[in-house]
Each structure stands twice: as structure tokens, then as C-alpha cells.
Design an enzyme around this catalytic site. Structure first.
Site, short mmCIF file in Angstrom:
data_model
loop_
_atom_site.label_atom_id
_atom_site.label_comp_id
_atom_site.label_asym_id
_atom_site.label_seq_id
_atom_site.Cartn_x
_atom_site.Cartn_y
_atom_site.Cartn_z
N ARG A 118 49.18 2.49 21.59
CA ARG A 118 50.51 2.08 22.04
C ARG A 118 51.32 1.49 20.89
O ARG A 118 50.79 0.77 20.05
CB ARG A 118 50.38 1.10 23.20
N ASP A 315 57.44 -1.41 35.90
CA ASP A 315 56.02 -1.24 36.22
C ASP A 315 55.79 -0.72 37.63
O ASP A 315 54.67 -0.34 37.97
CB ASP A 315 55.28 -2.58 36.05
N ARG A 346 53.11 7.29 31.83
CA ARG A 346 53.07 7.17 33.28
C ARG A 346 53.91 8.22 33.99
O ARG A 346 53.61 8.57 35.14
CB ARG A 346 53.49 5.76 33.70
#
Length: 435
Positions: A118, A315, A346
């Protein structure tokens, strides 16, 4: 781990402590002088990694009981004896780097395979502008990295993407920088760091600026230990509430959920979709408004989620997408490219997982569109979903499996403990079939 359709879910549960505030209580407690007493700490893997880091930087960290912790800070960070292993905690490592940058120390930061992949440059580039240096062991911008801090100068930073992590790292570094550090946000991101800095005795100036604000912090301000009461995490509460919305006949209440307006974008979106979502017993706890939220099974309709809402629910888009699979029509989620640099990509994982479960999904570079089953019948399910070690991808698909026509399996459920220890037990307690 597999979730199977079953009877209605019913009951009242309490959300685990908010992850964002839990991380910050450990870090600010370690930076401060004196004792910080924490109630309701989220004891997930990510926060425990931050607690170990606080201890490695010289604080005394003690567990007193379930969710009760004491941090005794010595007014700053010391050079740690070994590598700071942050596990999978992206928030932890970025905020720790910001705090450590202000001290004349060296520290090496590392993490698990996911954290090593990341990007850190979004924080370290600005800390470098302030005067810190970074030695990258491998590819620049990726862990492991060694930080050398001290002798920082304040900067004026203008955010191009709303990010509480970037803002917080800069402000924490600014505590020990010469001059006034400012962060301008055209779109507001969560303000837990600003609130908590004030609780620890710092003066933080916040000036409204159109749809955003400017935050200013004078360097050289000491922090003093204080009491922190951690409210329930809205990001975690989202999962049992989502199950209540999509499993027929269900009624689920989650108590003590934080209602900070910069964290409730998902609840606003669900209500716009027609969700039977009610909030009772509003009160203040630890400087944040909290309340008890009840979700009842609802006939949902697709909506276009405003792009400027992304910062308040970045999120929560995975679980929104899972509930959108049961809505009538299209739910359009755009302006969420930030999702691609979380614990995983995601957007890609939700697109793949939902498609495997028989849901129509369109992928875009900065978002995706879910066309729900609505009145046309149940979501088929019946898939094994690849999660790439991402806890939110795993939980979102397990919740989907509780209401699908066929069971849904996730391949790597162990990472759920990073943010929501007790998730499986909670769902089972409500009557859900997860094993």
C-alpha cells in the site's frame, strides 16, 4: 467461512469501539505527558499493533480489563529498539510516521504483505517537505522504510483528495514543527484528530471555507494525558445493520454508535434508499454524539450516491454495494477511486465478488454501479469469494450470504479480526448462520 440464508435476525448488540479513535488514543497518549485512561478500546489486531508501537516509542501501555487501557506518556517519542511492525494497520503506520517525524529519532516501519503493497508516499512526501527523511529498503513509497525525524518546519498543505490519514499525519508532525502548520480541505474529512488534539490540550483552529475548511496548528504545543471514552464504530455497526435491512423479517439494534456527521454518510444513503432506519437515545460520549440505531427489513431502491459523500463513508462502500444487490434498480457509486488503495483494490474485489454471486455490476475507473435484484427475486449467491485478505470484503459478502438464495463462502476470514473481533459471534447471536 460460509454464511447461509436463515430465519429473521433479531436482537440488540453493541458496536465495537471506533477504530479511528482507538488508534489515536494510543498515539496521542504516547506523545503526551502523563496518564491517558481509555475506555472501550477496539482490541482488534490493527489497534493492538499501534499499542505495541506506542510502547516501543517509550510509553508504558497497560491493559486493565476488557476495553480498558492505560497509556503513560513521557512527552514524546524515543528511538525504538527494533522495527515497528504495524501488521495490517494503514491508519496506524501513517499516523505513527507523522507523530515520530517531529522527534530527533530514527525508526524503521514495516508491516504484513498487504501493508507492504500500500502506498506510503501520500503521507511521506509531505513529511519530507517538512524536513523528515525516509530510507526505502525496497521500492520507494512502499514499506519497509526508515524514518529520521526532528527539526521540522511547518507547511501549508492543500488536499486534492479528502483524506483524514494525510491530514492527521501532517498535524501530528506539526505539533513539533517550527511555525503554523495548515491543512486546507476543499471537502471535509473525518475530524477525530482535531477533536482529540483539543482534548489533550492543544489549540487547533478550524475555519470554514466553502464546502471544506482550513485547519491550523501552532508548533511546539505540549500534550497532557486525559481520559478517552471510545464510542461505537459506525463502520463496524454497518454490518449487523445491513443484515437487518436485507434479511426478511429482521429487526436489529446496535447501541452506542458514533454519529459524527463526517462518519454517517452510509446511514444517510440507506435512508435515501428507503431503509427503515431509526436512531434513538442520542447522547454525548467522549466528545462525540452517539445513539442507538435500529434497522428493520426494508424494500430498498437504488440511488446515485453524491460523490462529495465519499469522504464520510469511504470504508462503507463494500457493505453499501452488498445491500444495493437487494435494491430495486441501479445504485451508482462514483468518485471513490480511493477504494483501490485500501487494504486491497476494493472496487475490483467487490465487482468480482458480486458478479460471482449473480449480481449485475459495472466497473469504472473511479467507481462502480450495482443493479439490484429488487422485486425480481433473491440474489443467487452460491459462490466462493476471493477477499485478498481484506476484512471488509469478507464481512460484506458474509452479510450478503445471510439473505441470498444460496450460501456464500469467503476464502480468507481470519483478517476480520483486524477490525471487528467478535463479528461472527455477534451475527450468530442475532440468529445468523455463519460458520
Amino acid at each position: 467461512m460460509t454464511a447461509r440464508p436463515g430465519p429473521p435476525l433479531r436482537g440488540t448488540v453493541r458496536a465495537p469501539g471506533d477504530k479511528s479513535i482507538s488508534h489515536r488514543s494510543m498515539i496521542l497518549g504516547a506523545v503526551a505527558t502523563g496518564v491517558t485512561e481509555v475506555e472501550g478500546l477496539l482490541e482488534g489486531d490493527d489497534v493492538l499493533a499501534t499499542a505495541r508501537a506506542a510502547e516501543a516509542f517509550g510509553a508504558t501501555v497497560e491493559k486493565l480489563g476488557g476495553g480498558r487501557w492505560r497509556v503513560t506518556g513521557r512527552g514524546g517519542f524515543r528511538t525504538p529498539a527494533g522495527v515497528i511492525d504495524c501488521g495490517n494497520a494503514g491508519t496506524g503506520v501513517r499516523l505513527l510516521m507523522g507523530a515520530a517525524a517531529g522527534y530527533p529519532i530514527s525508526a524503521t516501519f514495516d508491516g504484513d504483505a498487504s501493508l507492504r503493497s500500500r502506498p506510503m508516499g501520500r503521507v511521506t512526501d509531505h513529511l519530507t517537505r517538512m524536513g523528515a527523511t525516509f530510507d526505502w529498503s525496497g521500492k520507494p513509497g512502499l514499506l519497509p522504510a526508515t524514518l529520521t525525524g526532528g527539526t521540522l518546519n511547518a507547511i501549508d498543505h492543500v488536499q486534492t483528495v479528502a483524506s483524514a490519514q494525510v491530514k492527521s499525519a501532517i498535524l501530528l508532525a506539526g505539533l513539533n514543527a517550527r511555525g503554523v502548520t495548515s491543512v486546507t480541505e476543499p471537502e471535509k474529512s473525518r475530524d477525530h484528530t482535531e477533536r482529540m488534539l483539543r482534548a489533550f490540550g492543544a489549540a487547533v483552529d478550524v475555519e470554514e471555507d466553502g464546502e471544506g475548511w482550513v485547519i491550523r496548528l501552532q508548533g511546539g504545543q505540549p500534550l497532557t494525558g486525559t481520559a478517552v471514552s471510545v464510542p461505537g464504530d459506525p463502520s463496524s455497526a454497518a454490518f449487523p445493520l445491513a443484515a437487518g435491512l436485507i434479511v426478511p423479517g429482521s429487526e436489529v439494534t446496535v447501541g452506542g454508535v458514533m454519529l459524527n456527521p463526517l462518519r454517517t454518510g452510509l446511514f444517510d444513503t440507506w435512508i435515501e434508499m428507503g431503509a427503515d432506519l431509526t436512531i434513538a437515545n442520542r447522547r454525548v460520549s467522549g466528545g462525540e454524539e452517539v445513539g442507538d440505531i435500529t434497522a428493520r427489513h426494508s424494500a430498498l431502491k437504488g440511488v446515485v450516491v453524491p460523490e462529495n459523500r465519499a469522504a464520510s463513508m469511504i470504508d462503507e462502500y463494500p457493505i453499501l454495494a452488498a445491500t444495493a444487490a437487494f435494491a430495486e434498480g441501479r445504485t451508482v457509486m462514483r468518485g471513490v477511486g480511493e477504494m483501490r488503495v485500501k487494504e486491497s483494490d476494493r472496487i475490483r474485489l467487490m465487482v468480482d465478488g458480486l458478479r460471482a454471486c449473480g449480481v449485475a455490476v459495472e466497473e469504472e475507473p473511479e467507481g462502480f454501479i450495482v443493479t439490484g435484484a429488487g422485486e425480481g427475486g433473491p440474489v443467487p449467491g452460491g459462490a466462493t469469494v476471493h477477499t485478498a485478505h481484506d476484512h471488509r470484503i469478507a464481512m460484506s459478502h458474509l452479510v450478503l450470504g445471510l439473505a441470498a438464495a444460496n450460501a456464500v463462502t469467503v476464502d480468507e476470514p481470519d483478517m476480520i479480526a483486524t477490525s471487528f473481533p467478535g463479528f461472527v459471534e455477534m451475527i450468530r447471536g442475532l440468529g445468523g448462520d455463519v460458520a
